[in-house]
Design an enzyme around this catalytic site. Structure first.
Site, PDB file in Angstrom:
ATOM      1  N   LYS A 107       0.845  -1.204   0.000  1.00 42.23           N
ATOM      2  CA  LYS A 107       0.000   0.000   0.000  1.00 42.23           C
ATOM      3  C   LYS A 107       0.878   1.250   0.000  1.00 42.23           C
ATOM      4  CE  LYS A 107      -0.323  -0.098   5.061  1.00 42.23           C
ATOM      5  NZ  LYS A 107      -1.109  -0.628   6.192  1.00 42.23           N
ATOM      6  N   ARG A 115     -10.856   0.143  14.871  1.00 43.13           N
ATOM      7  CA  ARG A 115     -10.726   0.952  13.656  1.00 43.13           C
ATOM      8  C   ARG A 115     -11.800   0.489  12.674  1.00 43.13           C
ATOM      9  NH1 ARG A 115      -5.051   1.189  10.396  1.00 43.13           N
ATOM     10  NH2 ARG A 115      -5.488  -1.031  10.137  1.00 43.13           N
ATOM     11  N   HIS A 138      -6.307  -7.102  13.115  1.00 42.09           N
ATOM     12  CA  HIS A 138      -5.096  -6.276  13.118  1.00 42.09           C
ATOM     13  C   HIS A 138      -4.794  -5.847  14.545  1.00 42.09           C
ATOM     14  CE1 HIS A 138      -1.989  -3.934  11.221  1.00 42.09           C
ATOM     15  NE2 HIS A 138      -2.471  -2.776  11.635  1.00 42.09           N
ATOM     16  N   ARG A 192       1.155 -10.660   7.408  1.00 47.86           N
ATOM     17  CA  ARG A 192       1.107  -9.462   6.563  1.00 47.86           C
ATOM     18  C   ARG A 192       2.363  -8.628   6.818  1.00 47.86           C
ATOM     19  NH1 ARG A 192      -3.955  -9.490   8.976  1.00 47.86           N
ATOM     20  NH2 ARG A 192      -3.420  -7.593  10.130  1.00 47.86           N
ATOM     21  N   TYR A 235      15.783  30.557   6.524  1.00 47.34           N
ATOM     22  CA  TYR A 235      14.646  31.308   7.073  1.00 47.34           C
ATOM     23  C   TYR A 235      14.780  31.520   8.576  1.00 47.34           C
ATOM     24  CZ  TYR A 235      12.068  30.684   2.716  1.00 47.34           C
ATOM     25  OH  TYR A 235      11.668  30.722   1.416  1.00 47.34           O
ATOM     26  N   CYS A 283      14.079  24.266   4.069  1.00 49.05           N
ATOM     27  CA  CYS A 283      13.124  25.013   3.240  1.00 49.05           C
ATOM     28  C   CYS A 283      12.280  24.026   2.429  1.00 49.05           C
ATOM     29  CB  CYS A 283      13.853  25.945   2.287  1.00 49.05           C
ATOM     30  SG  CYS A 283      15.118  26.963   3.070  1.00 49.05           S
ATOM     31  N   ASP A 302      12.361  23.569  -0.787  1.00 48.52           N
ATOM     32  CA  ASP A 302      13.138  22.947  -1.861  1.00 48.52           C
ATOM     33  C   ASP A 302      14.637  22.850  -1.572  1.00 48.52           C
ATOM     34  OD1 ASP A 302      10.669  23.402  -3.323  1.00 48.52           O
ATOM     35  OD2 ASP A 302      11.377  25.463  -3.523  1.00 48.52           O
TER      36      ASP A 302
HETATM   37  C1  LIG Z   1      -0.377  -1.576   6.920  1.00 44.85           C
HETATM   38  C2  LIG Z   1      -0.917  -2.823   7.393  1.00 44.85           C
HETATM   39  C3  LIG Z   1      -0.057  -3.903   7.708  1.00 44.85           C
HETATM   40  C4  LIG Z   1       1.446  -3.812   7.696  1.00 44.85           C
HETATM   41  O1  LIG Z   1       1.900  -3.256   8.908  1.00 44.85           O
HETATM   42  P1  LIG Z   1       3.472  -3.117   9.208  1.00 44.85           P
HETATM   43  O2  LIG Z   1       3.525  -2.616  10.602  1.00 44.85           O
HETATM   44  O3  LIG Z   1       4.011  -2.135   8.251  1.00 44.85           O
HETATM   45  O4  LIG Z   1       4.069  -4.455   9.026  1.00 44.85           O
HETATM   46  C5  LIG Z   1      -0.653  -5.108   8.048  1.00 44.85           C
HETATM   47  N1  LIG Z   1      -2.000  -5.232   8.100  1.00 44.85           N
HETATM   48  C6  LIG Z   1      -2.841  -4.208   7.828  1.00 44.85           C
HETATM   49  C7  LIG Z   1      -4.291  -4.412   7.908  1.00 44.85           C
HETATM   50  C8  LIG Z   1      -2.323  -2.969   7.484  1.00 44.85           C
HETATM   51  O5  LIG Z   1      -3.165  -1.957   7.234  1.00 44.85           O
END
Ligand SMILES: *Cc1c(COP(=O)(O)O)cnc(C)c1O
Length: 501
Positions: A156, A254, A283, A339, A383, A430, A432
Site C-alpha cells: 500500500k 478501527r 489487526h 502481513r 529562514y 526550506c 526545496d
Molecule cells: C499496513 C498494514 C499492515 C502492515 O503493517 P506493518 O507494521 O508495516 O508491518 C498489516 N496489516 C494491515 C491491515 C495494514 O493496514
C-alpha cells in the site's frame, strides 16, 4: 580563489571568469524576462527579445571550445557536468523540424529528444531503492515462519514509497503469495502491470467500485452487511464468484466486525450464494509496544471468534493477524499467513525486534551540492536566520527540502553524509533546499590534504549508510515522534525521482 558565484548556476560562470560584462548580463536577463513574462498564454517572443535570445545562443556557440576535452580549463570548469555531460553544442539536435509542434518559445523542440533526458539529469536530488534489500528481507522473514505459512506483502501507499509495481514483482519472485493494498486504484495499478497474484484491499471500498473489484479480480475486506450483499449480487448477476476476507475487530476499534458478533454477521449474509469467505483476519494495535497485555487480549478475542465460527461449521479460510512487529515478536500469531509491511522495507518495528532478525534498509536519499560558501562570523543561514555562522565552516546547499519528504521538523536535528562522514544539517529546512555545515577546523582522519573540502557537484546522502556514517529513517522518525512508515512515504511519494538498483 573564491568559489562563491553570484547566480547559483556555477557551470557556465566558472568557465568564463570575467567574460560577461554587467551590462551584458543585464541585457540578457531583460531579454529572458521579456520572453517569460506571461506563463498563462504562451506568448511568442517579440522581435527584439527573440534577437537577444539568439545572441545568447551565439555566445554559447562561440564558447564551445571551452568545453572541448583538450582545453585545460574545461576539466576544472565542468565539476557539475560529471557523468552524463551535457554539451551546449548538442542543443541543435533538440530542435524539431516539424511545424505542427506548438512552439513555446517560438522554436519547436523535439518531444522525443526532450523525453530522453533522464530523471536523474533533471534534478540534483533523488531516491534510490535497493530491490535486493527487499529480497533479503523477504528471505529473513520467511526463515522465521513455519513452512506452510503464506506471506502477504503489504505494498500500500506505493509500497511505503518504494514503488508498488517494482516491489510487488520483486517479492513475488522471492516467495510472497499475496499482495495487500489500501485502495481499489492501488490494486488496479498492480493488475495493469501484469501482476496476477491474489490482491487484498485492507478496507471496504465504496459500493460503486464493485464493478472494478470484479473486473480486476481484487478482493475487498468486508465488515458491513450492505456491502457484502451488493458485492454478492453484482458478482452473481454476471456469473462470477465474490471472494472476500472478513475483517474482525478484536480491540483496535478501527474497522471490522466486533469479535463477539462475527457468527451473527455471517448468518445475516450467508444467504448469498456468490459470496466466498476466502480468509478471516484481524489487526493488532500494540504489536510494537513493550507491554504485551493488550496484545494478548486481542489475540484471545481473535481465537474466540475463530472457535465460534468453527463451532457453527463455518470455515474461516486463510487466517491472518500478524503485522511486521508481531511476525518478529509473536510467532504464535502467524496462523496461515502473515502481513509483512515495514520490515519488508528494512525497518525495525520497535527496539524489542533488534537482534531478532537482520533487516536491510531499501531506501536511501541522495542529493548533490549546488552551492558552497563561507559565511562571515555572526551571519545567519536560512529562514529566520536561526543558525548563526561561527565563521569557521563552509555552508553547503543541497536542493532537497520538505516538499521532498525532508521534514521541516528535522531542521538542525539530522546529519547529512558525505564521503563516509556525517555533517550537521544547519538552518531551517526550506521547501526545496536545505543546508549543511562543514567545519574547516576539523580534519579528516585519513587521506586527502587534511581539511574537508566540499565542492559543487559532490554527492551527499540525506538517508543512508557509508561505512560508520549512518542516518536512518528510524532515527528521523524517533526525532519527530513518528513511525518510519511516515518518513519513507514522505520521501518516496514526493516529487523525487526513484532510481532502482
Ligand atoms: C499496513 C498494514 C499492515 C502492515 O503493517 P506493518 O507494521 O508495516 O508491518 C498489516 N496489516 C494491515 C491491515 C495494514 O493496514
Amino acid at each position: 580563489m573564491d568559489k562563491e558565484l553570484p547566480n547559483g548556476f556555477t557551470g557556465f560562470s566558472k568557465k568564463k571568469p570575467g567574460f560577461e560584462s554587467a551590462a551584458e548580463a543585464l541585457r540578457k536577463s531583460k531579454a529572458r524576462s521579456d520572453i517569460q513574462t506571461d506563463h498563462g498564454s504562451m506568448q511568442v517572443p517579440n522581435d527584439s527579445a527573440f534577437a537577444a535570445w539568439q545572441a545568447d545562443r551565439k555566445v554559447i556557440e562561440k564558447d564551445q571550445h571551452l568545453f572541448s576535452s583538450n582545453n585545460p580549463n574545461a576539466q576544472a570548469a565542468s565539476s557539475f557536468r560529471g557523468k552524463g555531460a551535457f554539451f551546449p553544442s548538442d542543443m541543435r539536435s533538440y530542435l524539431s523540424h516539424r511545424s505542427d509542434l506548438a512552439p513555446v518559445n517560438g522554436i519547436a523542440f523535439s518531444d522525443e529528444r526532450l523525453n530522453d533526458i533522464k530523471q536523474m539529469d533533471r534534478r540534483h536530488a533523488w531516491v534510490e531503492i535497493d530491490l535486493n534489500a527487499i529480497h533479503q528481507n523477504m528471505l529473513s522473514t520467511k526463515a522465521m515462519l513455519h513452512p506452510n505459512c503464506k506471506v502477504l506483502a503489504v505494498v500500500k501507499a506505493d509500497a511505503y514509497g518504494h514503488g508498488a509495481v517494482q516491489v510487488a514483482k520483486t517479492v513475488l519472485r522471492s516467495g510472497a503469495d499475496y499482495l495487500g493494498v489500501a485502495s481499489v486504484d492501488e490494486g488496479i495499478e498492480l493488475r495493469k502491470a501484469g501482476i496476477g497474484a491474489p490482491i487484498l484491499i485492507f478496507s471496504e471500498p465504496p459500493c460503486a467500485s464493485i464493478p472494478l473489484l470484479l473486473a480486476y479480480n481484487i478482493m475487498p475486506s468486508i465488515f458491513t452487511v450492505e456491502f457484502a450483499v451488493q458485492y454478492g449480487e453484482a458478482a452473481d448477476s454476471v456469473g462470477l464468484r465474490a471472494p472476500y476476507h472478513l475483517k474482525v475487530n478484536t480491540g483496535m476499534n478501527r474497522i471490522g466486525v466486533r469479535f463477539d458478533e462475527v457468527v451473527d454477521f455471517l448468518k445475516r449474509i450467508s444467504f448469498h450464494r456468490a459470496l466466498d469467505l476466502i480468509g478471516t483476519y484481524t489487526h493488532f494495535a500494540t504489536a510494537d509496544t513493550s507491554e504485551a497485555m493488550e496484545f494478548r487480549i486481542q489475540q484471545n478475542h481473535f481465537n474466540e471468534a475463530l472457535d465460534k465460527m468453527r463451532d457453527v461449521g463455518i470455515d474461516p479460510g486463510i487466517i491472518h493477524a500478524a503485522n511486521s512487529a508481531a511476525i518478529i515478536r509473536y510467532p504464535e500469531t502467524h496462523y496461515d499467513m502473515v502481513r509483512l509491511g515495514m520490515s519488508l522495507y528494512g525497518f525495525y518495528p520497535c527496539p524489542e525486534t533488534y537482534g531478532l532478525i537482520d533487516l536491510v534498509p531499501a531506501m536511501s536519499v541522495h542529493a548533490k551540492i549546488t552551492q558552497v560558501k563561507s559565511v562571515p562570523v555572526g551571519e545567519g543561514v536560512s529562514y529566520g536566520l536561526l543558525h548563526r555562522s561561527g565563521g569557521f565552516a563552509k555552508i553547503c546547499t543541497v536542493p532537497i527540502g520538505y516538499a521532498d519528504g525532508l521534514r521541516r521538523g528535522l531542521s538542525g536535528r539530522t546529519d547529512f553524509i558525505m564521503n563516509g562522514t556525517q555533517f550537521p544539517q544547519v538552518g531551517t529546512i526550506c521547501m526545496d533546499y536545505s543546508m549543511f555545515e562543514v567545519d574547516q577546523r576539523s580534519r579528516r582522519s585519513t587521506g586527502g590534504s587534511g581539511k574537508y573540502d566540499p565542492q559543487v557537484g559532490d554527492e551527499v546522502m540525506i538517508v543512508g549508510a557509508d561505512g560508520n556514517a549512518v542516518v536512518s529513517i528510524e532515527e528521523m522518525a524517533d526525532t519527530l515522534y513518528t513511525v518510519p512508515h511516515e518518513i519513507a512515504v514522505g520521501f518516496g511519494c514526493s516529487r523525487l525521482a526513484r532510481i532502482y538498483k
